[in-house]
Every structure is written in structure tokens, then in C-alpha cells.
Scaffold this active site. Structure first.
Site, PDB file in Angstrom:
ATOM      1  N   ASP A  67      38.187 -15.031  -6.913  1.00  0.00           N
ATOM      2  CA  ASP A  67      37.675 -15.547  -8.184  1.00  0.00           C
ATOM      3  C   ASP A  67      37.011 -14.409  -8.963  1.00  0.00           C
ATOM      4  OD1 ASP A  67      35.533 -15.282  -6.436  1.00  0.00           O
ATOM      5  OD2 ASP A  67      35.110 -17.416  -6.330  1.00  0.00           O
ATOM      6  N   ASP A 136      27.201 -26.891  -2.974  1.00  0.00           N
ATOM      7  CA  ASP A 136      27.824 -28.122  -3.479  1.00  0.00           C
ATOM      8  C   ASP A 136      29.228 -28.337  -2.916  1.00  0.00           C
ATOM      9  OD1 ASP A 136      29.236 -26.124  -4.767  1.00  0.00           O
ATOM     10  OD2 ASP A 136      28.707 -26.746  -6.801  1.00  0.00           O
ATOM     11  N   HIS A 138      31.718 -26.096  -2.996  1.00  0.00           N
ATOM     12  CA  HIS A 138      32.816 -25.395  -3.667  1.00  0.00           C
ATOM     13  C   HIS A 138      33.430 -24.328  -2.771  1.00  0.00           C
ATOM     14  CE1 HIS A 138      29.788 -22.345  -5.617  1.00  0.00           C
ATOM     15  NE2 HIS A 138      30.384 -21.764  -4.614  1.00  0.00           N
ATOM     16  N   GLU A 143      34.506 -26.089  -8.374  1.00  0.00           N
ATOM     17  CA  GLU A 143      33.305 -26.912  -8.293  1.00  0.00           C
ATOM     18  C   GLU A 143      33.688 -28.368  -7.980  1.00  0.00           C
ATOM     19  OE1 GLU A 143      30.626 -25.444  -8.001  1.00  0.00           O
ATOM     20  OE2 GLU A 143      29.962 -24.228  -9.701  1.00  0.00           O
TER      21      GLU A 143
HETATM   22  P1  PGA Z   1      27.073 -17.186  -0.622  1.00  0.00           P
HETATM   23  O1  PGA Z   1      28.093 -17.854  -1.664  1.00  0.00           O
HETATM   24  O2  PGA Z   1      27.928 -16.634   0.475  1.00  0.00           O
HETATM   25  O3  PGA Z   1      26.394 -16.107  -1.389  1.00  0.00           O
HETATM   26  O4  PGA Z   1      26.167 -18.263  -0.159  1.00  0.00           O
HETATM   27  C1  PGA Z   1      29.071 -18.714  -1.187  1.00  0.00           C
HETATM   28  C2  PGA Z   1      29.856 -19.329  -2.321  1.00  0.00           C
HETATM   29  O5  PGA Z   1      29.263 -19.645  -3.380  1.00  0.00           O
HETATM   30  O6  PGA Z   1      31.062 -19.527  -2.162  1.00  0.00           O
END
Ligand code: PGA
Length: 261
Positions: A67, A136, A138, A143
Site C-alpha cells: 500500500d 480495526d 484492516h 479498512e
Molecule cells: P503496525 O501497523 O504494525 O504499525 O501496528 C499494522 C497495520 O496498520 O497494518
């Protein structure tokens, strides 16, 4: 899906790095799908150590981005292209020419998304896709309520995700872009092996919904239940809300040594 509970983030990083190293020994030009965020860092550190010691050769490896922020110049330090150059390509000794990712600055964003989906297909598809998970649920930047068959496209970040990511922008949420390009859930599901890594208590609810909840767009990571080879690697804190944790531990402890994840 297989769920592996590891003692801590370092052990998770080593387990996933071993899987990547085994893949590269089997297929030296494997296409590794990589993720940004804090969670995957122990994977890249463990793999870089294997590269340094000569245990794995990354000279023909290829890397694909999951992404990207829309509107950040590619050379912005927090564009995911820059982050991956710093955290993955340079430590692993992979040439920029072996990297592919969507153009977050394209005028025609959807055309850039379509072009990236085509590029992934023409490259033969992703062999192993590493995923983090948002609080959440995702994956990538899909999302909640993202289509489970979505392709690479533009998405709007939730306020929570922008707050979660403000730490990379001097703690200033206003600097976090509202829009991103993300591989769609359908795109992600085309990778041959999905490895989702989650560490820390903050991910426990999302992990429980992913593994033991229904397949539902409200928890995008639950789409992994539909993949024939998905591995969820979690530390004890992230596993804390799994009802079947003892079964997952038992299964992994009795796995044949040759099988890997
Ligand atoms: P993080 O992010 O590894 O910094 O917790 C994970 C994500 O948002 O996919």
C-alpha cells in the site's frame, strides 16, 4: 488457517524470516510482498541477519509493496516506497530495480492502481505476502467494510488509522494523508502464501475476530479464512483473546519438522 503462538515479537520475526529464507532457497527469484508499520520490523531484522551471515541469498529476490499514501512525493521519508527502501531493500541488499509498487503521486490514481495489479500478475504473482493488521482489522489499508473481492484502488483512512500512524509524522495527525492506494483484498488473496503477523495486546480483539469470527467485510483480515495457505503468527499478548489458543499451541507443537509454516 494455521495459527502459531510465539513467546514474543522477536520469535515471531525469526519464524517468519525463516519461512522467507526457505522460500528463497527453493525459489531464488521469489516475489516477496512486504508490509510497513512497526510489526514487520523484527522480520526484516532477522532476515537481514541471515543475509549477512550468508545463510540466504537475496540477489535475485523481488519485492512488492502492499500500500502507499496518496499525494506524498516518492522521496518523502514517510512514503511507503521510502520506508521500504530503508527497512527492506537496503538491509537485504535488494536492488531498487527488483522493487515494484503503485505510484502514489499519479494524476490518474485509478489508472495507477490498475497498472499495479497488472504488474503483479505479469510478475507471476506474489509468492509470500507478509501482512500486519490494524486495530480495526484492516489488512493493507483495506479498512472495515472493504469489499472482500476488491482490487487495488484508492481508499480513505479511518480517523483511528490516521491517529495510529501519526507517530510516523511527528505525532501530528494533520500530516497523515487521508487517502491511500492499497492492494485490494481480492488482490492480496492471490498471493500463494499469506503470513499475518500481530504482536501486542492492542491487536488481541482484531486477531480474535480474524481467526475465530465470521468471514465478514467488517473485519477485512477475516478474508484470510478463505485462503488455502494462510498463517497467522501472534505473540502471547495478541493471542490473549483466542478461545482455541490451546489447540493452536498443541497443533504447532506436533507439526512434522519438515513442514514449515
Ligand atoms: P503496525 O501497523 O504494525 O504499525 O501496528 C499494522 C497495520 O496498520 O497494518
Amino acid at each position: 488457517m494455521e495459527v502459531v503462538i510465539v513467546p514474543d515479537a522477536k520469535a515471531g520475526g525469526e519464524l517468519v524470516a525463516d519461512a522467507m529464507a526457505q522460500l528463497l532457497r527453493r525459489k531464488p527469484d521469489a516475489l516477496l510482498g512486504v508490509a510497513t508499520g512497526s510489526t514487520p520490523l523484527p522480520v526484516y531484522q532477522a532476515l537481514a541477519a541471515q543475509v549477512c551471515s550468508g545463510a540466504v541469498d537475496t540477489s535475485r529476490a523481488r519485492v512488492a509493496q502492499l500500500d502507499e499514501y496518496v499525494g506524498l512525493p516518492a522521496d518523502h521519508p514517510e512514503s511507503y516506497r521510502s520506508v521500504l527502501r530503508r527497512e527492506v531493500l537496503e538491509p537485504l541488499g535488494i536492488a531498487p530495480a527488483s522493487f515494484m509498487g503503485p505510484d502514489g503521486t499519479a494524476e490518474d490514481v485509478q489508472a495507477a492502481c490498475d497498472a499495479y495489479d497488472r504488474q503483479l500478475g505479469e510478475a507471476g504473482g506474489v509468492d509470500l505476502q507478509l501482512l500486519g493488521i490494524g486495530t480495526d482489522g484492516h489488512i493493507g489499508f483495506n479498512e472495515p467494510c472493504s469489499s472482500l473481492v476488491s482490487r487495488t484502488r484508492i481508499k480513505t483512512l479511518t480517523e483511528q488509522t490516521r491517529k495510529d500512524n501519526a507517530r510516523f509524522f511527528d505525532g501530528d495527525v494533520e500530516q497523515v494523508p487521508h487517502h491511500v492506494i492499497t492492494q485490494g483484498i481480492g488482490t492480496i488473496l492471490e498471493a500463494r502464501h499469506l503470513v499475518l503477523l500481530a504482536t501486542g495486546a492492542g491487536k488481541a480483539d482484531a486477531v480474535a475476530a480474524t481467526v475465530e469470527g465470521p468471514v465478514a467485510a467488517v473485519c477485512p483480515a477475516s478474508a484470510l479464512q478463505m485462503h488455502p495457505h494462510a498463517t497467522v503468527v501472534v505473540d502471547e499478548a495478541a493471542a490473549a483473546k483466542l478461545e482455541h489458543a490451546d489447540y493452536f499451541r498443541y497443533t504447532f507443537a506436533h507439526k512434522p519438522d519438515w513442514q514449515g509454516i
